[in-house]
Design an enzyme around this catalytic site. Structure first.
Site, PDB file in Angstrom:
ATOM      1  N   GLU A 172       0.810  -1.230   0.000  1.00 51.95           N
ATOM      2  CA  GLU A 172       0.000   0.000   0.000  1.00 51.95           C
ATOM      3  C   GLU A 172       0.841   1.277   0.000  1.00 51.95           C
ATOM      4  O   GLU A 172       0.761   2.092   0.938  1.00 51.95           O
ATOM      5  CB  GLU A 172      -0.936   0.018   1.219  1.00 51.95           C
ATOM      6  CG  GLU A 172      -1.908  -1.133   1.278  1.00 51.95           C
ATOM      7  CD  GLU A 172      -2.919  -1.010   2.423  1.00 51.95           C
ATOM      8  OE1 GLU A 172      -2.798  -0.080   3.241  1.00 51.95           O
ATOM      9  OE2 GLU A 172      -3.836  -1.834   2.489  1.00 51.95           O
ATOM     10  N   GLU A 370      -5.101  -8.720   1.228  1.00 48.63           N
ATOM     11  CA  GLU A 370      -5.666  -8.351   2.534  1.00 48.63           C
ATOM     12  C   GLU A 370      -7.147  -8.083   2.369  1.00 48.63           C
ATOM     13  O   GLU A 370      -7.561  -7.435   1.388  1.00 48.63           O
ATOM     14  CB  GLU A 370      -5.037  -7.062   3.108  1.00 48.63           C
ATOM     15  CG  GLU A 370      -3.691  -7.224   3.742  1.00 48.63           C
ATOM     16  CD  GLU A 370      -3.155  -5.920   4.353  1.00 48.63           C
ATOM     17  OE1 GLU A 370      -3.940  -5.119   4.888  1.00 48.63           O
ATOM     18  OE2 GLU A 370      -1.934  -5.718   4.270  1.00 48.63           O
TER      19      GLU A 370
END
Ligand code: BGP
Length: 467
Positions: A172, A370
């Site tokens: 991320e 995720e």
């Protein structure tokens, strides 16, 4: 609904089931481990009050001490894949220079044991954790960090490449940009769009350099980047709201997705950056590195969609630039939310991401890296010592139904990984919300599998579930 009318969702053969974690959120440090200070350790040392309940990252979930038990638990909860991350500051305490031999021994043992447990390791090189010695010299604003990262990545490929063949460059990368350079939720808490753009660009360059090094050193290895692809949905179909959503998508998603998968930045984003005089320091050689070193597959983290609307006021051009110049968050009435985290739950987002990858990114292979649900006060759901987290099972099923639909419609998704395997420390919420398939007792360090952990094992073994 009766048993007979239940639908069975079967996943493709070889579909991977597992979870992700990160070094800084799970390992903790002990005296003599040789780990250096990273940006989080430093920030906590100077401003503990900025951390939820004053709890910092020094213990986390004690993986460094208890990894043997934890790896057994991976097996007991049906993992066929697991994504840990290496802490750069553990391997290189000062970011560059001498390698910490303890770190090599530790990670080699961890990876070997994961493999011996029949689990595939996918190893991430960077999960928001920069060695403080590099942060002090300007961190990701400084090109030196890019080259230090390249050397660190090479060391990892050399030291662990006989055990690990699948890698992640960054987790991320937009998050430290937004939280550390457009907001004050991550160190260095600087609100400066020009710095933010430079940090984003330098991170992308570093990612491409790691892809290059990985392919040079071990041509058969696969490498990826993990992106939180929050799809941007407009409040309405008005021209203004639709434009706001398109531009939000440029900043939030395409800023890393396009260069990582297609090798180039979207022209509209480049134009906006230029218009606001935010163009980063770059060279044509660097752009060629980005172009030639795209990822082999993609990791997608999905928690929530992004709802946006056109800005309420015309922005004042004398004010420093912020993305809110083009779009604002829209608080959609009636949305389903996880009240503990405050995040909207919108399962269809996963399907929309899948179709976007299929249609606009050459249907590149991808994994959900995720997805998960953080819940506060889970002890109250204990029956006979086991947390009955049916809400987590339902959350996973709801998302898997959308993922299954996407795969039936041609999505090239090869696995689903939860956040996370065992309750761990969170950047913004410490231990408030628990995400694990395994409960962690913070006082005793006892680990107890939750109902969802047993259910996940069944899911993985049978490759199917019913609903
Ligand atoms: C992701 C991060 C993870 C993890 C997770 C849950 O964005 O990659 O590191 O923290 O979010 O979020 P939180 O801990 O804020 O509840």
């Amino acid at each position: 609904m009766t048993e007979t009318t239940k639908k069975e969702y079967v996943f493709p053969e070889g579909f991977l089931w597992g979870s992700s974690t990160s070094g800084p959120q799970s390992e903790g440090s002990v005296a003599g481990d040789g780990k250096g200070m990273n940006n989080w350790d430093y920030w906590y040392s100077i401003a503990p009050e900025k951390f939820h309940n004053g709890i910092g990252p020094e213990k986390t979930s004690t993986f460094y001490t208890n990894y043997k038990t934890d790896i057994d638990l991976l097996q007991k909860t049906g993992h066929s894949v697991f994504r840990p991350s290496i802490q750069w500051s553990r391997l290189f305490p000062k970011g560059t220079g001498d390698v910490n031999p303890e770190a090599i021994l530790f990670y080699r043992d961890v990876f070997q044991r994961i493999i011996d447990a029949g689990v595939k390791p996918i190893v991430n090189l960077y999960h928001f954790d920069l060695p403080y010695a590099l942060q002090e010299k300007g961190g990701w604003e400084n090109k030196e960090t890019v080259w230090a990262y390249e050397a660190y990545a090479r060391t990892c490929f050399e030291a662990f490449g006989d055990l690990v063949d699948t890698w992640i460059t960054f987790n991320e990368p937009i998050v430290p940009v937004e939280c550390g350079y457009l907001g004050e939720l991550h160190y260095p808490c600087k609100v400066d769009a020009k710095a933010a753009v430079q940090v984003a660009y330098n991170t992308q360059l570093a990612s491409a350099l790691a892809v290059k090094a990985c392919h040079e050193l071990n041509p058969s290895h696969k490498i990826s980047i993990v992106l939180n692809l929050t799809p941007a949905y407009p409040r309405s179909q008005s021209k203004e709201d639709v434009a706001a959503a398109r531009i939000a998508g440029l900043f939030q998603t395409k800023s890393f997705l396009d260069p990582s998968v297609l090798g180039v930045y979207p022209q509209e984003l480049v134009d906006i950056i230029k218009k606001h005089d935010l163009t980063p320091a770059y060279s044509s050689e660097e752009l060629a590195i980005i172009k030639e070193n795209t990822v082999d597959f993609l990791g997608v983290n999905y928690y929530q969609p992004l709802r946006v609307k056109a800005p309420e006021k015309t922005p004042d051009p004398r004010e420093p630039f912020m993305p809110s110049y083009y779009f604002e968050h829209y608080d959609m009435p009636g949305k389903k939310i996880n009240p503990h985290r405050g995040w909207e739950i919108y399962e269809q987002g996963l399907y929309d991401i899948a179709m976007n990858i299929k249609e606009d990114y050459g249907n590149i292979e991808w994994l959900v890296t995720e997805n998960g649900m953080g819940v506060e006060g889970e002890e109250k759901f204990k029956v006979d010592g086991i947390i009955q987290d049916d809400y987590r099972i339902e959350f996973i099923k709801d998302h898997l139904i959308e993922l299954h639909r996407a795969i039936s419609d041609g999505a090239n998704c090869k696995g689903y990984m939860l956040w996370t395997f065992i309750d761990c420390w969170s950047w913004l919420n410490a231990y408030k919300n628990r995400y694990g398939l395994v409960e962690l007792n913070l006082e005793t360090q006892e680990r107890i599998i939750k109902k969802s952990g047993y259910w996940f094992k069944e899911l993985s073994l049978t490759n199917r579930f019913t609903r």
